[in-house]
Write an enzyme that holds these catalytic residues in place. Structure first.
Site: not given
Ligand code: ADP
Length: 394
Positions: A9, A88, A177, A238, A381
């Site tokens: 990742n 990823r 996601h 965010r 994940e």
């Protein structure tokens, strides 16, 4: 027989990696490289419970991944048995609707997608290039954050803007996601013994970034993130949804540039904008002390979440399960409690004791006779990526 998969990742200045055995699903190594492109970088490599750290200058991902391979050679496990590398990839655009084995044409297509994810896709590509050079004899696979949402219907993914312009630039809702939403939604069906084909559910992935999805028969029908991961729920830093008119307003009234507004909405908004902190573990003591900004941050966070769940209830018509996952969803008791209490008229009945219990296991936090099952399921994940990678090479 073991079947190790290396998972990568790559962020702009960091690389997270894991080796997972696809047969036993055991994690045999984890690691983190930080401060790529800075004065001095670090690597932390863990194998068999032993952590080995080192420092080095990493001008780019190529040097960083070469050092990662050297750490594997020195401390194990051996990378010789690795059967595939899973990468990823944040943005697959409209081109990549599923996990894809990487070749030169895929790399070229990923480069074309850079305008859609200018911060995320370039380090991803740099990582793929470097890893393919280091491990040239095994298949490399791209796992996309957006792929699970390729099933969104046009009415959900289209913005109400000029269609020609939208087509030209690929402007639409993509969702992110996806690996987590896919993994957790399957786990929820498994947990409840439901057949995916006739199972309507909502998954709330509440981490530092947060998104929620409506899933019908295993296919996503709506999600809160959009063209970029900025839309939707309140997040750590965010803003989530704001009036799109805010951007010209800030430009005209506050004299902010586009880059400043982008930074403001992505890094200085959400919980940190409202309260000064982005982590619920810091927010909790502030709320306990009656800090008004912290209390408002919690109120806004929960209000937004309830609004999304309500709209997905209406879209799906009938919902059998709501699942919380990721750092906040798995650990923050009050967010879950306040959300579920508000939804009681719609058949969500909280079991307070189950909600308060600390556990790393998948669990139910609604009463046994609650019409809608409310679950907490830890996301994974990396494991989801490993499974996707194996499926793609088979
Ligand atoms: P990321 O999006 O970085 O993968 P995570 O899913 O790890 O994020 O979620 C991180 C967030 O989860 C933290 O910022 C914090 O708000 C929340 N969190 C993690 N652990 C706890 C905890 N024990 N109690 C409350 N909140 C927690």
């Amino acid at each position: 027989m073991s079947k190790p998969i290396l998972l990568l990742n790559c962020g702009s200045s960091s690389v997270k990696y894991q080796v997972i055995d696809a047969e036993s699903e055991a994690v045999t190594a984890t690691g983190l490289i930080q401060r790529i492109g800075e004065d001095l970088g670090t690597i932390d490599h863990t194998h068999d419970g032993n952590k080995h750290s080192d420092q080095r200058v990493y001008p780019d991902h190529k040097v960083a991944l070469a050092h990662m391979v050297a750490m594997f050679e020195q401390y194990g496990p051996s990378l010789n048995e690795v059967v595939a590398v899973g990468h990823r990839c944040v943005h697959g655009g409209e081109r990549f609707r599923e996990t894809t084995v990487i070749d030169d044409a895929v790399i070229a297509a990923l480069r074309e997608l850079i305008p859609l994810a200018p911060l995320h896709n370039p380090p991803g590509i740099a990582g793929i290039d470097a890893a393919r050079a280091e491990l040239p004899d095994v298949p490399h696979v791209a796992v996309f954050d957006t792929a699970f949402f390729s099933t969104l219907p046009a009415q959900a993914y289209s913005y109400a803007i000029d269609t020609d312009l939208a087509k030209r630039y690929g402007i639409r809702k993509y969702g992110f996601h996806g690996t987590s939403h896919s993994y957790v939604s399957r786990k929820a069906a498994e947990f409840l013994g439901k057949d995916m084909a006739s199972f309507n559910q909502i998954v709330a992935h509440l981490g530092n970034g947060a998104s929620i999805s409506a899933i019908q028969a295993g296919a996503a029908v709506d999600t809160s993130m959009g063209l970029t991961p900025l839309a939707g729920l309140v997040m750590g830093t965010r803003s989530g949804d704001v009036d799109p008119g805010l951007t010209p307003f800030l430009a005209n009234q506050a004299g902010m540039s586009i880059a400043e507004i982008d930074d403001f909405l992505n890094k200085k908004s959400g919980l940190i904008g409202l309260s000064g902190v982005n982590d619920f573990r810091d927010l909790e003591p502030m709320m306990d002390a009656g800090d008004e900004r912290a209390l408002l941050a919690m109120d806004v966070y929960v209000h937004r979440l309830i609004s999304y769940i309500g709209s997905y209830l209406a879209l799906l018509g009938h919902v059998e399960a709501l699942t919380f996952t990721a750092g906040v969803g798995e650990n923050q008791v009050m967010v879950r409690e306040r959300t579920i209490r508000a939804l009681e008229p719609f058949g969500f009945v909280l079991d307070p004791e189950a909600n308060n219990a600390r556990s790393k296991q998948a669990r139910r936090i609604s009463t046994p006779d609650s019409p809608v099952a409310v679950l907490v399921i830890p996301t994974n994940e990396e494991l989801a990526m490993a499974r996707e990678t194996v499926a793609a090479i088979n």
